[in-house]
Design a protein around this motif. Structure first.
Motif, PDB file in Angstrom:
ATOM      1  N   MET A   1       6.686  -4.930   0.875  1.00 44.37           N
ATOM      2  CA  MET A   1       6.296  -4.399   2.178  1.00 44.37           C
ATOM      3  C   MET A   1       4.836  -4.702   2.480  1.00 44.37           C
ATOM      4  SD  MET A   1       8.266  -0.739   2.006  1.00 44.37           S
ATOM      5  CE  MET A   1       7.351  -0.065   3.391  1.00 44.37           C
ATOM      6  N   MET A   2       3.979  -4.545   1.481  1.00 46.92           N
ATOM      7  CA  MET A   2       2.558  -4.806   1.683  1.00 46.92           C
ATOM      8  C   MET A   2       2.312  -6.269   2.031  1.00 46.92           C
ATOM      9  SD  MET A   2      -0.611  -4.630  -1.026  1.00 46.92           S
ATOM     10  CE  MET A   2      -0.088  -6.169  -1.781  1.00 46.92           C
ATOM     11  N   VAL A   3       2.995  -7.174   1.327  1.00 43.14           N
ATOM     12  CA  VAL A   3       2.718  -8.599   1.470  1.00 43.14           C
ATOM     13  C   VAL A   3       3.368  -9.197   2.713  1.00 43.14           C
ATOM     14  CG1 VAL A   3       3.003 -10.856   0.383  1.00 43.14           C
ATOM     15  CG2 VAL A   3       2.427  -8.873  -1.018  1.00 43.14           C
ATOM     16  N   PHE A   4       4.619  -8.809   2.991  1.00 45.27           N
ATOM     17  CA  PHE A   4       5.403  -9.531   3.988  1.00 45.27           C
ATOM     18  C   PHE A   4       5.739  -8.757   5.260  1.00 45.27           C
ATOM     19  CE2 PHE A   4       6.843 -11.435  -0.131  1.00 45.27           C
ATOM     20  CZ  PHE A   4       6.241 -12.657   0.049  1.00 45.27           C
ATOM     21  N   ILE A   5       5.713  -7.439   5.213  1.00 45.70           N
ATOM     22  CA  ILE A   5       6.185  -6.648   6.347  1.00 45.70           C
ATOM     23  C   ILE A   5       5.001  -6.082   7.125  1.00 45.70           C
ATOM     24  CG2 ILE A   5       7.678  -4.750   7.078  1.00 45.70           C
ATOM     25  CD1 ILE A   5       9.147  -7.010   5.648  1.00 45.70           C
ATOM     26  N   ALA A   6       5.022  -6.262   8.431  1.00 43.51           N
ATOM     27  CA  ALA A   6       3.960  -5.723   9.275  1.00 43.51           C
ATOM     28  C   ALA A   6       3.954  -4.195   9.184  1.00 43.51           C
ATOM     29  CB  ALA A   6       4.169  -6.162  10.718  1.00 43.51           C
ATOM     30  N   PRO A   7       2.783  -3.583   9.147  1.00 47.63           N
ATOM     31  CA  PRO A   7       2.699  -2.116   9.013  1.00 47.63           C
ATOM     32  C   PRO A   7       3.517  -1.347  10.038  1.00 47.63           C
ATOM     33  CG  PRO A   7       0.547  -3.090   8.668  1.00 47.63           C
ATOM     34  CD  PRO A   7       1.447  -4.205   9.098  1.00 47.63           C
ATOM     35  N   ILE A   8       3.667  -1.884  11.241  1.00 45.53           N
ATOM     36  CA  ILE A   8       4.422  -1.180  12.263  1.00 45.53           C
ATOM     37  C   ILE A   8       5.896  -1.026  11.879  1.00 45.53           C
ATOM     38  CG2 ILE A   8       5.054  -3.227  13.604  1.00 45.53           C
ATOM     39  CD1 ILE A   8       4.537  -1.588  16.139  1.00 45.53           C
TER      40      ILE A   8
END
Length: 240
Positions: free
Chosen positions: A164-171
């Motif tokens: 999640m940290m590397v590939f997924i936008a925080p939103i």
């Protein structure tokens, strides 16, 4: 959001799905839920009352899984530069160690579905299941079962947080966390629905006993397969 040469979203989502399914195969939460249901049925509680207790238990498990993912995601962001160079290698090594532990230690020898837990911890959870009388206590029990399973589930949780940290936008983090947690508790939801529909708890427990080896080796095999995938595509430099 960090960049990565192999950041195809389809491959990332497939990996996240595999991690969630692997997490869902672990059986401590199911064991405690069946204990809770058995004690409630033994006291001749109505099916509606039992459904509410089980639903609260599932909710507690869902919320605790979300909280753990959130905490691990916070740690990942805090130490991202220290974690980045070694994260995948650590994941592969620890996954192989835990997979070996699942194959050899997850169930205790003998009949039944007695799990790896130290007897003191197992007795505590069994006693709390027996004493649970309201939805608040059932929710706390669901969260406690998630925490007790951490020695085995910490790897898929940590890998999910890192992805999640590397590939997924925080939103989109909340959506991913919610979906992951929903998949993890899906066996608990299924059991709750089956019991509410009038299925006998003994039938569910018998199915678990007959298929415990399959569930045990499925969890270990999935973890090894994910580790191999990571080793090929994220460490060795394969293409996705």
């Amino acid at each position: 959001m960090l960049t990565h040469p192999y950041n195809s979203l389809w491959s990332v989502f497939a990996l996240l799905l595999a991690l969630a399914i692997t997490h869902a195969t672990f059986q401590l939460g199911v064991s405690v839920l069946t204990l809770l249901s058995g004690h409630s049925l033994g006291r001749k509680r109505s099916l509606r009352r039992l459904f509410m207790l089980n639903l609260a238990y599932v909710t507690g498990s869902f919320v605790m899984t979300m909280l753990l993912l959130g905490a691990l995601l916070t740690v990942a962001f805090t130490y991202m530069y220290e974690i980045e160079p070694h994260a995948w290698m650590i994941f592969v090594v620890v996954s192989c160690i835990i997979a070996a532990g699942i194959m050899t230690r997850y169930y205790r020898r003998g009949k039944g579905t007695v799990l790896w837990l130290p007897r003191s911890a197992a007795n505590y959870l069994a006693d709390r299941a027996k004493r649970t009388k309201n939805v608040f206590e059932a929710g706390i029990l669901g969260g406690a079962a998630v925490l007790a399973e951490l020695p085995f589930t910490i790897v898929p949780l940590m890998c999910t947080a890192y992805l999640m940290m590397v590939f997924i936008a925080p939103i989109n983090h909340l959506v991913v966390m919610s979906t992951y947690s929903l998949i993890v508790v899906s066996p608990l939801i299924l059991i709750t629905v089956l019991i509410a529909g009038g299925h006998r708890l003994s039938t569910i427990q018998r199915w678990r006993e007959e298929n415990k080896s399959f569930l045990q080796y499925a969890a270990a095999t999935l973890l090894l397969a994910i580790a191999l995938y990571v080793a090929i595509f994220y460490i060795s430099g394969g293409s996705v």
